[in-house]
Design an enzyme around this catalytic site. Structure first.
Site, PDB file in Angstrom:
ATOM      1  N   GLU A 203     109.834  13.424 -20.317  1.00 18.44           N
ATOM      2  CA  GLU A 203     108.422  14.057 -20.070  1.00 18.44           C
ATOM      3  C   GLU A 203     108.191  14.587 -18.659  1.00 18.44           C
ATOM      4  O   GLU A 203     108.674  13.913 -17.844  1.00 18.44           O
ATOM      5  CB  GLU A 203     107.257  13.075 -20.424  1.00 18.44           C
ATOM      6  CG  GLU A 203     107.367  12.382 -21.967  1.00 18.44           C
ATOM      7  CD  GLU A 203     106.496  11.122 -22.479  1.00 18.44           C
ATOM      8  OE1 GLU A 203     106.184  11.531 -23.791  1.00 18.44           O
ATOM      9  OE2 GLU A 203     106.454  10.380 -21.574  1.00 18.44           O
TER      10      GLU A 203
ATOM     11  N   CYS B  83     103.761  16.093 -12.066  1.00 20.52           N
ATOM     12  CA  CYS B  83     104.833  14.790 -12.108  1.00 20.52           C
ATOM     13  C   CYS B  83     106.077  14.931 -12.913  1.00 20.52           C
ATOM     14  O   CYS B  83     105.824  15.219 -14.170  1.00 20.52           O
ATOM     15  CB  CYS B  83     103.985  13.627 -12.435  1.00 20.52           C
ATOM     16  SG  CYS B  83     104.422  12.051 -12.688  1.00 20.52           S
TER      17      CYS B  83
ATOM     18  N   CYS C 222     114.835   4.729 -17.410  1.00 21.06           N
ATOM     19  CA  CYS C 222     114.935   4.014 -15.931  1.00 21.06           C
ATOM     20  C   CYS C 222     115.597   2.671 -16.049  1.00 21.06           C
ATOM     21  O   CYS C 222     115.436   1.813 -17.050  1.00 21.06           O
ATOM     22  CB  CYS C 222     113.457   3.946 -15.239  1.00 21.06           C
ATOM     23  SG  CYS C 222     113.665   3.607 -13.611  1.00 21.06           S
TER      24      CYS C 222
ATOM     25  N   CYS D 175     110.892  -2.818 -14.359  1.00 18.65           N
ATOM     26  CA  CYS D 175     109.794  -3.084 -13.872  1.00 18.65           C
ATOM     27  C   CYS D 175     108.833  -3.566 -14.997  1.00 18.65           C
ATOM     28  O   CYS D 175     108.644  -2.939 -15.946  1.00 18.65           O
ATOM     29  CB  CYS D 175     109.130  -2.506 -12.959  1.00 18.65           C
ATOM     30  SG  CYS D 175     109.952  -1.896 -11.404  1.00 18.65           S
TER      31      CYS D 175
ATOM     32  N   CYS E  19     105.691  -1.583 -16.473  1.00 17.24           N
ATOM     33  CA  CYS E  19     106.079  -0.132 -16.582  1.00 17.24           C
ATOM     34  C   CYS E  19     106.857   0.227 -18.121  1.00 17.24           C
ATOM     35  O   CYS E  19     107.849  -0.266 -18.223  1.00 17.24           O
ATOM     36  CB  CYS E  19     106.760   0.423 -15.613  1.00 17.24           C
ATOM     37  SG  CYS E  19     107.456   2.180 -15.600  1.00 17.24           S
TER      38      CYS E  19
ATOM     39  N   CYS F 248     100.410   6.939 -15.132  1.00 14.46           N
ATOM     40  CA  CYS F 248     101.564   6.072 -14.168  1.00 14.46           C
ATOM     41  C   CYS F 248     102.229   4.983 -15.212  1.00 14.46           C
ATOM     42  O   CYS F 248     101.308   4.248 -15.727  1.00 14.46           O
ATOM     43  CB  CYS F 248     101.047   5.388 -13.035  1.00 14.46           C
ATOM     44  SG  CYS F 248     100.857   6.659 -11.635  1.00 14.46           S
TER      45      CYS F 248
HETATM   46  N1  SAH Z   1     111.071   4.775 -10.175  1.00 14.36           N
HETATM   47  C1  SAH Z   1     109.944   5.247  -9.056  1.00 14.36           C
HETATM   48  C2  SAH Z   1     108.934   6.472  -9.578  1.00 14.36           C
HETATM   49  C3  SAH Z   1     108.329   6.547 -11.141  1.00 14.36           C
HETATM   50  S1  SAH Z   1     106.694   5.239 -11.199  1.00 14.36           S
HETATM   51  C4  SAH Z   1     109.087   4.330  -8.610  1.00 14.36           C
HETATM   52  O1  SAH Z   1     109.047   3.105  -9.222  1.00 14.36           O
HETATM   53  O2  SAH Z   1     108.346   4.635  -7.686  1.00 14.36           O
HETATM   54  C5  SAH Z   1     105.627   5.902 -10.565  1.00 14.36           C
HETATM   55  C6  SAH Z   1     104.532   4.938 -10.012  1.00 14.36           C
HETATM   56  O3  SAH Z   1     103.874   4.456 -11.301  1.00 14.36           O
HETATM   57  C7  SAH Z   1     105.280   3.667  -9.220  1.00 14.36           C
HETATM   58  O4  SAH Z   1     104.611   3.417  -8.310  1.00 14.36           O
HETATM   59  C8  SAH Z   1     105.330   2.722 -10.327  1.00 14.36           C
HETATM   60  O5  SAH Z   1     105.343   1.365  -9.918  1.00 14.36           O
HETATM   61  C9  SAH Z   1     103.982   2.969 -10.964  1.00 14.36           C
HETATM   62  N2  SAH Z   1     103.631   2.356 -12.283  1.00 14.36           N
HETATM   63  C10 SAH Z   1     104.562   2.036 -13.216  1.00 14.36           C
HETATM   64  N3  SAH Z   1     104.058   1.597 -14.391  1.00 14.36           N
HETATM   65  C11 SAH Z   1     102.929   1.570 -14.126  1.00 14.36           C
HETATM   66  C12 SAH Z   1     101.572   1.098 -14.818  1.00 14.36           C
HETATM   67  N4  SAH Z   1     101.523   0.378 -16.063  1.00 14.36           N
HETATM   68  N5  SAH Z   1     100.272   1.075 -14.446  1.00 14.36           N
HETATM   69  C13 SAH Z   1     100.253   1.674 -13.067  1.00 14.36           C
HETATM   70  N6  SAH Z   1     101.234   2.190 -12.223  1.00 14.36           N
HETATM   71  C14 SAH Z   1     102.342   2.053 -12.844  1.00 14.36           C
END
Ligand code: SAH
Length: 369
Positions: A109, A122, A129, A133, A136, A360
């Site tokens: 996406e 974006c 991934c 985390c 996410c 995000c």
């Molecule tokens: N892998 C990279 C980029 C992708 S995510 C990274 O982790 O930086 C982009 C941002 O969204 C990251 O800061 C990630 O931690 C954040 N993110 C992921 N899941 C989220 C959620 N459920 N709510 C808010 N931010 C989130």
């Protein structure tokens, strides 16, 4: 019965290599590829200009190239890499998510966000991934595969074309920013992501001619790759997804922290800031009663103070099945105040795209009918 070694096998999903595309190649490699087809080397420049500058991947529009050569060049260097499965819009059309199907069925996406003064795209750097985390959505399904350089570039080229052609609600516009904050960990796909940055920033006719200043690479903190980015002289913005100032909590929220600790990640970030002359952004998703305590704001402020970093607080976007949610407004305010007390600049990010699972951490590329 086929003899051993001749057994045909079905490649697992995502295993087949994406077809070679103009955007995978350096200008020299493009000239060589064109010559191999028996075409004049200068056709490489013409093709590059059509794709990167005119955003025209339809051979019919290449009127400066003889018709007989167009199909041959298109077939060899501009194969269809991806097809939009659907576009979803929200925020009165200001946010538009595209679900792409890649040549092997893999889904990714990208999201376009229009603001009064800029348009941000974006993009995804991987399908899925591997960083795992727990807050996410992308992380929950694991890694499918790396995207090729051209698969990354094409998300942007197509977004620019759609904006130019007025296909995005709100009329014609130009792209101003690119953030590697879609699916995937960009620094885990270093070579292809930096290849994409070069294609996007090389001048016409070699590339799209954007500025590195408008490009943000966001990382969980893969220290060796951060240092490499610094040493190779990149000047794009670096965002570090910190989410906790202490190793005990960060080991859980960003599991790769068990390999590279907060201290090492921040040291690598300061080194990048030093080399690139750019301020680093620190991403911090505020999760109610998990990482939003006043003492953590204070500790974060002390770690960041004096390094010119800017903190982006992201109210957690809840993902399916997660027990976590965004912080209470009063805790969010106190967290902001705790950072400001140390003189650390901070903004709370708006959560665009929530109702289309385009905010995000919500990108999961699920095929929902
Ligand atoms: N892998 C990279 C980029 C992708 S995510 C990274 O982790 O930086 C982009 C941002 O969204 C990251 O800061 C990630 O931690 C954040 N993110 C992921 N899941 C989220 C959620 N459920 N709510 C808010 N931010 C989130």
């Amino acid at each position: 019965m086929p003899a051993p070694g001749e057994l045909t096998f079905v490649a697992p999903r995502g295993a087949a290599k994406p077809p070679r595309h103009l955007a995978d190649l350096t200008p020299d490699e493009r000239r060589a590829a064109v010559a191999e087809l028996g075409e004049k080397p200068f056709r490489a420049r013409q093709l590059s200009r059509h794709y990167f500058a005119r955003l025209a991947d339809d051979p019919a529009a290449w009127t400066d190239i003889p018709a007989a050569s167009r199909e041959r060049l298109a077939g060899a260097l501009l194969p269809r890499l991806m097809t939009p499965v659907r576009h979803l819009s929200c925020d009165d059309g200001a946010t538009r998510k595209t679900l792409w199907r890649l040549h092997d069925g893999t889904l990714v996406e990208s999201v376009l966000m229009r603001y009064p003064d800029r348009v941000t795209m974006c993009v995804s750097s991987q399908a899925g991934c591997g960083m795992n985390c727990p807050f996410c959505a992308t992380g929950q399904a694991g890694l499918d595969r790396n995207l090729s350089t051209a698969e990354i570039v094409h998300q942007i080229v197509d977004g620019m074309r759609a904006l130019r052609d007025g296909e995005v609600p709100g009329g014609q516009a130009r792209l101003s920013n690119i953030v590697f904050m879609g699916m995937g960990e960009p620094l885990a796909n270093y070579r292809r992501v930096t290849g994409a940055i070069r294609r996007l920033t090389d001048a016409d006719p070699d590339g799209v001619g954007l500025s590195q200043r408008g490009i943000t690479v966001s990382t969980v903190g893969l220290v060796p790759a951060m240092l490499r980015l610094a040493d190779e002289g990149f000047s794009c913005r670096l965002a570090v997804s910190l989410h906790a100032p202490d190793d005990e909590l960060r080991d859980t929220l960003v599991p790769v922290n068990t390999r590279w600790k907060v201290r090492e990640v921040l040291d690598a970030a300061w080194r990048y800031a030093d080399r690139s002359g750019r301020r680093v952004s620190i991403e911090y998703a505020l999760i109610r009663d998990i990482n939003d305590q006043a003492w953590r704001a204070d500790l974060l402020g002390r770690l960041l103070k004096g390094h010119g970093a800017h903190v982006n607080l992201i109210p957690l976007n809840p993902t399916p099945g997660s027990k976590w949610t965004a912080s209470r407004p009063e805790d969010e305010r106190a967290f902001v105040a705790g950072l400001e007390a140390h003189g650390v600049p901070v903004t709370v990010r708006d959560t665009r795209g929530q109702e289309i699972d385009g905010a995000c951490g919500q990108l999961a590329a699920a095929e929902r009918e």
